[in-house]
Design a protein around this motif. Structure first.
Motif, PDB file in Angstrom:
ATOM      1  N   VAL A  26       0.871  -1.172   0.000  1.00  0.00           N
ATOM      2  CA  VAL A  26       0.000   0.000   0.000  1.00  0.00           C
ATOM      3  C   VAL A  26       0.910   1.226   0.000  1.00  0.00           C
ATOM      4  N   GLU A  27       0.547   2.239  -0.773  1.00  0.00           N
ATOM      5  CA  GLU A  27       1.358   3.454  -0.845  1.00  0.00           C
ATOM      6  C   GLU A  27       0.442   4.661  -0.860  1.00  0.00           C
ATOM      7  N   GLY A  28       0.976   5.770  -0.450  1.00  0.00           N
ATOM      8  CA  GLY A  28       0.199   6.997  -0.444  1.00  0.00           C
ATOM      9  C   GLY A  28       1.080   8.206  -0.307  1.00  0.00           C
ATOM     10  N   GLY A  29       0.503   9.354  -0.603  1.00  0.00           N
ATOM     11  CA  GLY A  29       1.264  10.583  -0.470  1.00  0.00           C
ATOM     12  C   GLY A  29       0.543  11.772  -1.060  1.00  0.00           C
ATOM     13  N   LEU A  30       1.289  12.845  -1.184  1.00  0.00           N
ATOM     14  CA  LEU A  30       0.787  14.078  -1.791  1.00  0.00           C
ATOM     15  C   LEU A  30       0.883  13.946  -3.298  1.00  0.00           C
ATOM     16  N   ASN A  31      -0.162  14.370  -3.985  1.00  0.00           N
ATOM     17  CA  ASN A  31      -0.254  14.203  -5.431  1.00  0.00           C
ATOM     18  C   ASN A  31      -0.576  15.556  -6.058  1.00  0.00           C
ATOM     19  N   TRP A  32       0.418  16.138  -6.754  1.00  0.00           N
ATOM     20  CA  TRP A  32       0.228  17.398  -7.453  1.00  0.00           C
ATOM     21  C   TRP A  32      -0.191  17.074  -8.876  1.00  0.00           C
ATOM     22  N   VAL A  33      -1.297  17.670  -9.332  1.00  0.00           N
ATOM     23  CA  VAL A  33      -1.825  17.397 -10.669  1.00  0.00           C
ATOM     24  C   VAL A  33      -1.995  18.707 -11.427  1.00  0.00           C
ATOM     25  N   ASP A  34      -1.466  18.740 -12.646  1.00  0.00           N
ATOM     26  CA  ASP A  34      -1.693  19.850 -13.569  1.00  0.00           C
ATOM     27  C   ASP A  34      -2.599  19.300 -14.667  1.00  0.00           C
ATOM     28  N   PRO A  35      -3.906  19.607 -14.603  1.00  0.00           N
ATOM     29  CA  PRO A  35      -4.882  18.982 -15.497  1.00  0.00           C
ATOM     30  C   PRO A  35      -4.980  19.680 -16.857  1.00  0.00           C
ATOM     31  N   PRO A  36      -5.757  19.072 -17.760  1.00  0.00           N
ATOM     32  CA  PRO A  36      -6.051  19.762 -19.020  1.00  0.00           C
ATOM     33  C   PRO A  36      -6.807  21.061 -18.744  1.00  0.00           C
ATOM     34  N   GLY A  37      -6.850  21.943 -19.710  1.00  0.00           N
ATOM     35  CA  GLY A  37      -7.446  23.265 -19.557  1.00  0.00           C
ATOM     36  C   GLY A  37      -8.881  23.273 -19.074  1.00  0.00           C
ATOM     37  N   ARG A  38      -9.638  22.211 -19.340  1.00  0.00           N
ATOM     38  CA  ARG A  38     -11.050  22.224 -18.934  1.00  0.00           C
ATOM     39  C   ARG A  38     -11.220  22.256 -17.427  1.00  0.00           C
ATOM     40  N   PHE A  39     -10.167  21.907 -16.663  1.00  0.00           N
ATOM     41  CA  PHE A  39     -10.250  21.933 -15.208  1.00  0.00           C
ATOM     42  C   PHE A  39      -9.646  23.183 -14.592  1.00  0.00           C
ATOM     43  N   GLY A 170       1.737  13.880 -19.608  1.00  0.00           N
ATOM     44  CA  GLY A 170       0.780  13.581 -20.666  1.00  0.00           C
ATOM     45  C   GLY A 170      -0.364  14.555 -20.604  1.00  0.00           C
ATOM     46  N   ASP A 171      -1.580  14.053 -20.815  1.00  0.00           N
ATOM     47  CA  ASP A 171      -2.752  14.923 -20.733  1.00  0.00           C
ATOM     48  C   ASP A 171      -2.908  15.490 -19.327  1.00  0.00           C
ATOM     49  N   TYR A 172      -2.571  14.698 -18.327  1.00  0.00           N
ATOM     50  CA  TYR A 172      -2.460  15.153 -16.938  1.00  0.00           C
ATOM     51  C   TYR A 172      -0.997  15.016 -16.562  1.00  0.00           C
ATOM     52  N   ASP A 173      -0.384  16.090 -16.084  1.00  0.00           N
ATOM     53  CA  ASP A 173       0.965  15.987 -15.532  1.00  0.00           C
ATOM     54  C   ASP A 173       0.809  15.801 -14.034  1.00  0.00           C
ATOM     55  N   GLU A 174       1.523  14.820 -13.463  1.00  0.00           N
ATOM     56  CA  GLU A 174       1.393  14.516 -12.038  1.00  0.00           C
ATOM     57  C   GLU A 174       2.762  14.306 -11.414  1.00  0.00           C
ATOM     58  N   LEU A 175       2.865  14.700 -10.165  1.00  0.00           N
ATOM     59  CA  LEU A 175       4.033  14.423  -9.341  1.00  0.00           C
ATOM     60  C   LEU A 175       3.512  13.950  -7.993  1.00  0.00           C
ATOM     61  N   THR A 176       3.914  12.757  -7.594  1.00  0.00           N
ATOM     62  CA  THR A 176       3.496  12.190  -6.316  1.00  0.00           C
ATOM     63  C   THR A 176       4.732  11.938  -5.468  1.00  0.00           C
TER      64      THR A 176
END
Length: 183
Positions: A26-39, A170-176
């Motif tokens: 099991v893993e978890g943490g802080l998740n930064w998301v840069d979404p597509p423009g619609r968000f 990609g379409d969503y850029d993420e850093l966890t």
């Protein structure tokens, strides 16, 4: 310089651990998301996910993530995703696995929609205790296609406990950034 690069390339297989990656964790943490423009703008949220090996080749997996995006022009968009799925692994040489997985994904935030995600890649454990993965993801949710290329790595700091993170573009850029506990 070529000699040094050749020597390093030949030494890489020697750095792979004899023990393969664990599919029960099991893993978890802080998740930064840069979404597509619609968000609208990016958001720092939480991510929890896990995997349970049923045997040497099949595993179950699931996850939960929660984000709140500020929409351009005012308002917010809640994106709370629950995923459940299964995968298979194919052991290769030198403690490297090829794997694939399929998940059902449900957004119980503002969209209240169900879709799917496909993922495939390679996993390995490097000495000393670096569990690393790289691959591709495709998701279809809210009538939108989303592609990502990702890589993650977790370093064991104590028996069964690792810290690390994941970068997906990609379409969503993420850093966890977070931790993993292996059972």
């Amino acid at each position: 310089m070529k000699r040094i690069l050749c020597a390093m390339a030949l030494a890489v297989p020697l750095t792979v651990s004899a023990q393969g990656p664990s599919y029960t964790h099991v893993e978890g943490g802080l998740n930064w998301v840069d979404p597509p423009g619609r968000f609208g703008s990016s958001d720092m949220g939480a991510l929890i996910r896990g995997s349970l090996a049923l045997d040497d080749t099949v595993f179950l997996r699931g996850g939960l993530s929660s984000h709140r995006f500020n929409i351009r022009g005012g308002g917010t968009w809640d994106r709370d995703l629950l995923s459940l799925g299964a995968g298979f692994r194919v052991p290769l040489e030198n403690a490297v696995d090829a794997y694939g997985a399929a998940d059902v994904v449900h957004d119980f935030g503002d969209a209240d929609d169900t879709g799917f995600r496909l993922e495939g890649g390679a996993r390995t454990v490097f000495v000393p205790s670096w569990d690393s993965t790289a691959g591709l993801r495709y998701a279809r949710l809210d009538s939108h296609d989303n592609f990502q290329i990702f890589a993650n790595t977790f370093y064991e700091v104590a028996p069964q406990f690792s810290i690390g993170g994941e970068l997906a573009v990609g379409d969503y850029d993420e850093l966890t950034l977070g931790a993993r506990f292996r059972f």
